[in-house]
Scaffold this motif. Structure first.
Motif: not given
Length: 461
Positions: A268, A271, A275, A312, A354, A356, A378, A380
């Protein structure tokens, strides 16, 4: 000698400083002053005593109108390069223009000798693509190039502000990072050179480096070496994939932003890095380059996703949505198609998504395992484009990584060393720069996001 060169430099700077950019003149800079400009004629209107020229110098999608007595204007056509000097003033409608006392021809453009673009006519991108060397002359593609520069600069500035260090990773490499065999082999185009360098136990094609060499498919592995000393690093350069694809999303040569960060053990957190960066860079373009965005967009673009959280979801949930709610069939061999990826973003309200925790068999060897079947990876997905970023936590266990390296990618003892000497958990990603531009610019075909595209059966210029 040094004094002479210095004096020449001063003279050149003095002459250059006399030229005003059209962007600055359209913004009221030097209003009421005598100015000097250089550029290309985009439109031409002749009246009985007066000639109007619309001039563009590449600094903006807009042109500046030059009005001059007909006797002061040489015989010119659209596409010709000229210089002009005169008074910058405003028209009755509040528009800036130059009342020119002098207009000089720099380079003529004979429209009857093969120049492919007629004035005031729009052409399909496929036609314009046939003239890559002249494509920057079109208003639309000039905007693409300015936006490409602005996005490139915004990314560098953002990462610099967040303490990432730019690393120049090699373009010629001895490893296939992804292990998919989509590499271009590097061999000197000189057989005599290879004969002179040949060694007894080295294959002829490997004589130059004593090993197989490829154009890079990723700078990631080299970035990991740098991250184990510098913590937060990135590279931004050309990447090469030997895929037999002519789709609107694939190129044989493209640019990739790749980032690696040490002491990172939570997906996370990675990510969040992606982002925040994408939102920041896109907002920067919207704030400072909106006129170019309007010029080059081939469709109405929705940017509301900038103010929304990216969705996500685990791979298992994405698979369930695609098969059971979108009624699509997903192949176990190829995984999600580009259509599936776009459909998922539409399903979540045209917001980037996302995906994952991917199946281990669908991802490269270096990704960190969560369990026997999944890795902390992941993708995107972006509206209208599909995947634009892919990344993972990296396997930092020496024994696990050693067991996962494929035989075809055996020259990675140095990569294993990173896990033997001061190893730390790391993570990173790669963003396809042209795919990001497709998303933000609303350009349908990736070939129209790069100055000189290369794809199968096509390597012009």
């Amino acid at each position: 000698m040094l004094k002479t060169i210095t004096n020449r430099g001063i003279n050149l700077r003095k002459n250059y400083s006399q030229t005003s950019s059209i962007l600055s003149l359209l913004n009221d800079d030097k209003l009421g002053q005598h100015v000097f400009i250089q550029g290309w004629i985009k439109a031409l209107r002749k009246q009985k005593e007066v000639t109007f020229l619309d001039i563009n110098d590449g600094s903006t999608p807009k042109s500046l109108q030059i009005v001059s007595s007909k006797k002061n204007v040489p015989k010119v056509t659209v596409g010709a390069s000229v210089s002009a000097s005169g008074l910058l003033k405003q028209t009755a409608k509040g528009q800036n223009e130059v009342s020119a006392t002098s207009v000089k021809m720099i380079g003529e453009c004979d429209l009857e000798k093969g120049y492919p673009f007629a004035p005031r006519k729009r052409y399909e991108p496929q036609y314009v693509r046939e003239y890559l060397h002249l494509r920057p002359r079109t208003k639309t593609f000039a905007s693409v190039l300015r936006l490409r520069h602005a996005a490139y600069l915004a990314i560098h500035n953002y990462l610099h502000q967040n303490h990432y260090i730019n690393i120049h990773t090699p373009i010629i490499t001895a490893n296939d990072c992804e292990g998919a065999g989509e590499t271009f082999k590097v061999v000197p185009d000189n057989e005599q050179l290879l004969k002179n360098m040949a060694k007894k136990d080295v294959p002829f094609d490997n004589a130059y480096f004593d090993t197989k060499a490829y154009l890079t498919v990723s700078g990631q592995l080299h970035l990991e070496a740098a991250a184990h000393a510098l913590n937060k690093v990135y590279c931004f350069g050309p990447t090469f994939r030997a895929e037999n694809s002519i789709s609107r999303f694939h190129l044989s040569e493209f640019y990739m932003l790749e980032l690696e960060q040490a002491f990172l053990d939570d997906l996370d957190d990675l990510l969040d890095v992606v982002e925040k960066m994408i939102k920041h860079v896109t907002a920067d373009l919207l704030e400072h380059n909106f006129s170019d965005l309007e010029t080059c967009s081939q469709q109405k673009i929705e940017y509301s996703w900038i103010d929304k959280e990216f969705k996500r979801i685990p791979h298992e949930e994405a698979l369930d949505i695609v098969t059971n709610k979108l009624n699509k069939t997903v192949s176990s061999k190829t995984g999600f198609t580009k259509g599936d990826e776009v459909a998922l973003t539409h399903y979540f309200g045209h917001v980037p998504v996302f995906i994952i925790n991917w199946p281990k068999e669908e991802k490269p060897f270096y990704m960190k395992q969560i369990n026997d079947d999944q890795v902390a990876a992941f993708d995107l997905l972006a509206p209208s484009v599909g995947e634009i970023v892919g990344g993972s936590l990296r396997e930092n266990s020496y024994e696990k990584l050693k067991a996962q390296i494929p035989e075809s990618n055996s020259q990675l003892d140095w990569y294993l060393d990173l896990r033997r000497f001061g190893s730390v958990p790391t993570g990173g990603f790669g963003m396809g720069f042209e795919r990001y531009l497709q998303l933000v610019l609303g350009v349908q075909t990736i070939k129209d996001c790069i100055p000189f595209p290369r794809w199968p059966h096509n390597c012009k210029l």
